[in-house]
Scaffold this motif. Structure first.
Motif, short mmCIF file in Angstrom:
data_model
loop_
_atom_site.label_atom_id
_atom_site.label_comp_id
_atom_site.label_asym_id
_atom_site.label_seq_id
_atom_site.Cartn_x
_atom_site.Cartn_y
_atom_site.Cartn_z
N GLN A 35 0.94 -1.13 -0.17
CA GLN A 35 0.15 0.34 -0.13
C GLN A 35 0.50 0.97 0.03
OE1 GLN A 35 -2.86 0.29 3.51
NE2 GLN A 35 -4.01 1.95 2.95
N VAL A 36 0.66 2.48 -0.66
CA VAL A 36 1.52 3.40 -0.80
C VAL A 36 0.81 4.20 0.26
CG1 VAL A 36 -1.10 4.46 -2.40
CG2 VAL A 36 2.09 5.03 -2.67
N GLN A 37 2.21 5.03 0.09
CA GLN A 37 2.27 5.52 1.94
C GLN A 37 3.33 7.45 1.22
OE1 GLN A 37 3.88 3.62 5.15
NE2 GLN A 37 1.61 2.99 6.07
N LEU A 38 2.63 7.97 0.88
CA LEU A 38 3.33 9.43 1.22
C LEU A 38 2.97 10.69 2.72
CD1 LEU A 38 1.01 10.49 -1.69
CD2 LEU A 38 2.96 9.27 -1.98
N ARG A 39 4.55 10.41 2.49
CA ARG A 39 4.35 11.54 3.95
C ARG A 39 5.16 12.73 3.89
NH1 ARG A 39 2.19 10.63 9.33
NH2 ARG A 39 2.36 8.44 8.45
N GLU A 40 4.96 13.78 4.16
CA GLU A 40 5.11 15.14 3.69
C GLU A 40 5.60 15.83 5.16
OE1 GLU A 40 1.90 13.79 0.93
OE2 GLU A 40 2.19 13.91 3.57
N SER A 41 6.23 16.25 4.43
CA SER A 41 7.07 17.52 6.25
C SER A 41 7.91 18.10 5.39
CB SER A 41 8.30 16.60 6.80
OG SER A 41 9.35 16.45 6.29
N GLY A 42 8.52 19.32 6.23
CA GLY A 42 9.13 20.87 6.44
C GLY A 42 8.41 22.14 6.04
N GLY A 43 6.81 21.73 6.86
CA GLY A 43 6.23 23.19 6.50
C GLY A 43 6.20 23.78 7.88
N GLY A 44 5.48 25.21 8.10
CA GLY A 44 6.05 26.39 9.00
C GLY A 44 5.56 27.62 8.93
N SER A 45 5.21 27.65 10.02
CA SER A 45 5.73 29.42 9.93
C SER A 45 6.62 30.79 9.80
CB SER A 45 4.47 30.01 11.45
OG SER A 45 3.17 29.21 11.75
N SER A 52 6.46 5.37 -0.26
CA SER A 52 6.74 3.98 0.09
C SER A 52 5.46 3.38 -0.40
CB SER A 52 6.88 3.62 1.65
OG SER A 52 5.88 4.69 2.42
N GLY A 53 5.69 1.87 -0.38
CA GLY A 53 5.10 1.22 -1.28
C GLY A 53 4.68 1.45 -2.33
N THR A 54 5.58 1.78 -3.03
CA THR A 54 4.93 1.87 -5.41
C THR A 54 6.54 1.89 -5.92
OG1 THR A 54 4.13 2.93 -6.71
CG2 THR A 54 4.34 4.36 -4.97
N PHE A 55 6.38 1.32 -6.66
CA PHE A 55 7.73 1.82 -8.06
C PHE A 55 7.42 3.30 -7.43
CE2 PHE A 55 8.25 -1.92 -9.63
CZ PHE A 55 6.71 -2.84 -9.14
N PHE A 56 8.82 4.57 -8.03
CA PHE A 56 9.09 5.23 -7.58
C PHE A 56 9.46 5.68 -9.13
CE2 PHE A 56 10.09 9.46 -5.37
CZ PHE A 56 10.82 9.74 -5.61
N GLY A 57 10.76 5.61 -9.48
CA GLY A 57 11.26 5.67 -10.28
C GLY A 57 10.62 6.03 -11.93
N SER A 110 -4.94 7.05 -1.41
CA SER A 110 -4.38 6.99 0.10
C SER A 110 -3.46 8.83 0.03
CB SER A 110 -3.34 5.97 0.14
OG SER A 110 -2.77 5.49 -0.63
N TRP A 111 -3.94 9.85 0.11
CA TRP A 111 -2.98 10.78 0.57
C TRP A 111 -1.96 11.12 1.62
CZ3 TRP A 111 -2.77 14.90 -3.55
CH2 TRP A 111 -3.46 14.91 -4.87
N GLY A 112 -1.09 11.34 1.26
CA GLY A 112 -0.44 11.49 2.85
C GLY A 112 -1.22 13.04 3.51
N PRO A 113 -0.89 13.44 5.04
CA PRO A 113 -1.64 14.64 5.95
C PRO A 113 -1.12 15.44 5.12
CG PRO A 113 0.95 13.22 7.29
CD PRO A 113 0.78 12.59 5.59
N GLY A 114 -0.54 15.47 4.68
CA GLY A 114 -0.48 16.69 4.30
C GLY A 114 1.00 17.94 4.68
N THR A 115 1.14 19.16 5.10
CA THR A 115 2.63 19.36 5.47
C THR A 115 2.05 21.09 5.47
OG1 THR A 115 4.59 20.34 7.07
CG2 THR A 115 4.33 20.12 4.34
N GLN A 116 1.03 21.81 6.68
CA GLN A 116 1.11 23.26 6.59
C GLN A 116 2.45 24.66 6.65
OE1 GLN A 116 -2.55 24.24 7.18
NE2 GLN A 116 -1.73 25.89 6.32
N VAL A 117 1.82 25.28 5.33
CA VAL A 117 2.46 26.16 4.86
C VAL A 117 1.83 27.58 5.77
CG1 VAL A 117 4.45 28.07 3.46
CG2 VAL A 117 4.28 25.08 3.52
N THR A 118 2.61 28.25 6.24
CA THR A 118 1.22 29.79 6.25
C THR A 118 2.08 30.63 6.93
OG1 THR A 118 0.20 28.21 8.34
CG2 THR A 118 0.45 30.75 8.72
#
Length: 116
Positions: free
Chosen positions: A1-11, A25-30, A105-113
């Motif tokens: 199962q594909v998993q997408l994990r975002e990070s790096g957001g902030g204010s 993860s969980g899928t072909f990428f290239g 299956s979208w990831g949780p996202g990362t908030q940018v403010t």
């Protein structure tokens, strides 16, 4: 199962920079085109940047010239460097593949403010 994990957001203040990262993860990428989307309340999710298998890139007019998307096929990551941030860039940012269609299956996202 594909998993997408975002990070790096902030204010940040207007004019600032952020680098967002996505681990796949969980899928072909290239073999796939990958992209970054963003969504604000009450609006549809929009694709703002994408990167093809050969590394060529495309950007929405709203971020063109201020953003750079990159990919690492070995690490299965997609990054986007965003400079000159504006208050209108405030959104939740997601990664996914634009073509042939986004994974369901979208990831949780990362908030940018961005404050003015």
């Amino acid at each position: 199962q594909v998993q997408l994990r975002e990070s790096g957001g902030g204010s940040v203040q207007a004019g600032g920079s952020l680098r967002l990262s996505c681990v796949v993860s969980g899928t072909f990428f290239g073999d796939y085109v990958w992209g970054w989307y963003r969504q604000t309340p009450g609006k549809q999710r929009e694709l703002v940047a994408s990167i093809n298998r050969d590394g060529t890139t495309n950007y929405a007019d709203s971020v063109k010239g201020r953003s750079t998307i990159s990919r690492d096929n070995a690490k299965k990551t997609i990054d986007v460097q965003m400079n000159g941030l504006k208050p209108e860039d405030t959104a939740v940012y997601y990664c996914n593949r634009p073509r042939p269609w986004p994974f369901g299956s979208w990831g949780p996202g990362t908030q940018v403010t961005v404050s003015s």
